[in-house]
Design a protein around this motif. Structure first.
Motif, PDB file in Angstrom:
ATOM      1  N   LEU A 221      -5.595   1.536   4.939  1.00 44.63           N
ATOM      2  CA  LEU A 221      -4.161   1.290   4.779  1.00 44.63           C
ATOM      3  C   LEU A 221      -3.544   0.709   6.048  1.00 44.63           C
ATOM      4  O   LEU A 221      -2.773  -0.257   5.989  1.00 44.63           O
TER       5      LEU A 221
ATOM      6  N   MET B 184     -10.167   1.573   0.204  1.00 46.48           N
ATOM      7  CA  MET B 184      -8.991   2.314  -0.263  1.00 46.48           C
ATOM      8  C   MET B 184      -9.318   3.190  -1.465  1.00 46.48           C
ATOM      9  O   MET B 184      -8.753   4.279  -1.626  1.00 46.48           O
TER      10      MET B 184
ATOM     11  N   VAL C  70       0.808  -1.220   0.000  1.00 44.91           N
ATOM     12  CA  VAL C  70       0.000   0.000   0.000  1.00 44.91           C
ATOM     13  C   VAL C  70       0.842   1.271   0.000  1.00 44.91           C
ATOM     14  O   VAL C  70       0.297   2.371  -0.046  1.00 44.91           O
TER      15      VAL C  70
END
Length: 488
Positions: free
Chosen positions: A148, A100, A11
Motif C-alpha cells: 500500500l 496486496m 488503496v
C-alpha cells in the motif's frame, strides 16, 4: 453523472477494510485466549465470569494468558517479517496488486481456524498457533504495509506524498474504531464465531476490490506475462538464490552511500521506528489484559467501544488536521514536519504514562484525549524516509522497514509480557511507564534530527534519467544470479 472524484480513491478502501478486520481479529483473539486459559484452569464458565473476585486466581489466569499472547505474536510476526521482505522485493518487479491480496487471503484462512477453535471452546489454546502461523506466512500487516505504501509512493508527486500518506493512514484510524466497536458488541452478545465469519467476509471483499478496481501505476514497468511464466517454472534452487539476493538488496537500502548524510538520517529514522514498534507491541499486548484486570474489569463491549473511540480520536488529526496544515503551509520545510512528529511523541508518551495511574473510566477518557496526536510520527517519518531514497527503492525501503520492525514486534511482546507477568502482583501499570519512556527516547532522537536537518534538501523531484542512473548503481552492487536475470 460521472463521479470524477472517485478516481482519486485507490488503496484507501483496502486499508480501511483490512484494518477493520485486523482490529476485530486481534482483540477478539486476545479475549478468546483469556477465556480458553481460564476454562483450562478452572473448567467453569461461572468462575471465569467472576474471576476478578479472587485476586490470586485472576493473576494466575492473566499471567498464563500473557504468555500465550506472546506465543501467538511470535507465530504471526516472525514468519510475517521474513515473508514481507520477499513479497516487497517481488512487488518491485512484478507489481503491487498480488502482494496486496496475500494478507487478506492469509487472514481468511487464519480466521477459519480461529472460528473452529472458538466453536470447540474447550480445545487447548495451543491449537490457535497454526492459524497464527498461516496469517504470518501470508505477510499479515507487514506485506500490506509494503504494497500500500509503495503504491501510494508510485502514484503521487513528492510534494503531495505526506498528505496522501496521512490520508491513507487515517483509514486505519477510521476502520479500526468501527471494527473494534462491532467486535466488542458481537462477542458479548453473539460469541466469538460471528466475529470471525465477518472477518472472512470483509477480506473476501478486499480481494474482489483489488482484482476488479485497482490497476498497476502506469509509470511502473511490470514484467511481461512471458517472463512471469518463466519465473513460475524455475527450479527451487534458483528461487532460493533469488530470495537470498532479494534479502541482501533489501537490507542494503539503508547502507548504500548517499549524499548529505542521508544514510545517517535513514538509520536514525529506522531506530525511531524500531523503538516505536517495541513500545507499540507492548501496548497492543497488554491493554486488553490491563483493562480486564481489577479495578477496571471492563466487559468486551466496553473495551471495544473505548478502543474504537480512542482510535477515532487518533484518526481525525490525520485525516483532517494534516491536510489543513499542509494546505496552509504549502512551502514548509522538513523541520516543520519534524515539529509535528515531536508533538505526536509527546502526546503518546503522556497518554501511556497516564494509563499506569488510571483506575477509573474518567482517567482512561483523559488517556484517549491526550493521545490523539499519536498518529503523526508514523505518517511523517515514513514520508521523510521516502524522500531520502530514489523511487525504485520504495519497495525495498518499506520491505526492510517491515522486516526489522516486525521482528521487533516479537521483541517488544516478549519484553512487556514478561514485565507485566513479573509486576502483576506489585503494580500492573508499571509496564506502561516503560512504554512511555521509550517514546520519550524517540522524542530526543527527533529533536536531534530537527537540529541537524536544517539545511537538508529532500528529493522533491526525480527525473527518469536520474532514476535509471541510480538503478544501475544499485544493481551493480548486487551479486548476479540466474534468477536475477529472469526477474530483473
Amino acid at each position: 453523472m460521472t463521479f470524477w472524484y472517485l478516481n482519486l480513491v485507490t488503496v484507501e478502501p483496502v486499508l480501511f477494510l483490512f484494518t477493520m478486520s485486523l482490529f476485530m481479529q486481534y482483540p477478539v483473539t486476545q479475549l478468546l485466549v483469556l477465556h480458553k486459559v481460564c476454562l483450562s484452569i478452572h473448567n467453569s464458565t461461572a468462575v471465569c465470569a467472576n474471576i476478578s473476585e479472587d485476586a490470586d486466581e485472576e493473576n494466575e489466569v492473566q499471567s498464563t494468558a500473557a504468555h500465550w499472547n506472546l506465543y501467538l505474536t511470535i507465530a504471526i510476526n516472525l514468519p510475517g517479517a521474513l515473508m514481507s521482505v520477499i513479497y516487497g522485493a517481488i512487488s518491485d518487479q512484478v507489481g503491487r496488486r498480488g502482494v496486496m491480496v496475500l494478507p487478506s487471503v492469509g487472514l481468511i484462512l487464519g480466521s477459519v481456524g480461529f472460528f473452529l477453535q472458538s466453536h470447540f471452546i474447550h480445545a487447548h489454546v495451543a491449537y490457535l498457533l497454526p492459524s497464527a502461523l498461516i496469517i504470518g506466512v501470508f505477510g499479515n500487516v507487514g506485506a500490506s504495509y509494503i504494497a500500500l505504501m509503495s503504491h501510494i509512493c508510485d502514484i503521487t508527486e513528492v510534494s503531495s506524498r505526506t498528505k496522501r500518506l496521512g490520508i491513507m493512514e487515517s483509514m486505519s484510524f477510521i476502520g479500526g474504531p468501527i471494527g473494534m466497536m462491532a467486535a466488542g458488541a458481537m462477542v458479548q452478545h453473539h460469541g466469538f464465531e460471528v466475529v470471525y465469519l465477518l472477518i472472512i467476509a470483509l477480506n473476501s471483499v478486499i480481494v474482489l476490490y483489488i482484482a476488479l478496481r485497482l490497476e498497476e501505476p502506469s509509470k511502473r514497468s511490470v514484467k511481461s506475462d512471458k517472463k512471469l511464466r518463466s519465473i513460475s517454472h524455475v527450479w527451487l534452487r534458483r528461487m532460493c538464490r533469488h530470495v537470498s539476493s532479494s534479502l541482501l538488496r533489501t537490507l542494503r537500502v539503508y547502507f548504500i552511500k548517499r549524499e548529505d548524510k542521508r544514510r545517517r538520517y535513514l538509520l536514525i529514522i529506522q531506530l525511531i521506528g524500531i523503538l516505536g514498534i517495541v513500545a507499540f507491541a507492548g501496548e497492543l499486548d497488554l491493554f486488553i489484559l490491563y483493562t480486564k484486570h481489577s479495578p477496571l474489569t471492563w466487559s468486551a463491549s466496553t473495551i471495544g467501544i473505548y478502543l474504537s473511540v480512542r482510535t477515532l480520536l487518533k484518526g481525525v488529526p490525520l485525516a483532517i488536521g494534516l491536510p489543513i496544515l499542509f494546505g496552509y503551509f504549502r512551502h514548509r520545510s522538513v523541520r516543520f514536519d519534524l515539529v509535528l512528529a515531536m508533538l505526536g511523541l509527546v502526546s503518546v508518551a503522556a497518554s501511556m504514562i497516564l494509563v499506569a495511574f488510571s483506575h477509573s473510566m474518567f482517567m482512561m477518557a483523559l488517556v484517549a484525549g491526550i493521545g490523539c496526536l499519536s498518529g503523526y510520527p508514523g505518517a511523517i517519518m515514513g514520508s521523510i524516509k521516502s524522500k531520502l531514497v530514489q523511487p525504485d527503492e520504495f519497495g525495498a525501503l518499506f520491505a526492510c522497514t517491515v522486516l526489522i520492525q516486525t521482528a521487533f514486534v516479537a521483541a517488544g511482546s516478549l519484553l512487556f509480557n514478561t514485565l507485566y507477568s513479573a509486576t502483576l502482583r506489585v503494580w500492573p501499570g508499571l509496564s506502561f511507564i516503560g512504554i512511555g519512556a521509550i517514546y520519550m527516547v524517540n522524542l530526543v532522537l527527533v529533536i536531534y534530527l530537527w537540529l541537524d536537518m536544517a539545511d537538508v534538501k529532500l528529493n522533491e523531484n526525480h527525473t527518469p534519467a536520474e532514476d535509471r542512473e541510480f538503478a544501475v548503481k544499485l544493481l551493480s552492487e548486487t551479486e548476479d544470479s540466474e534468477m536475477d536475470d529472469a526477474v530483473v
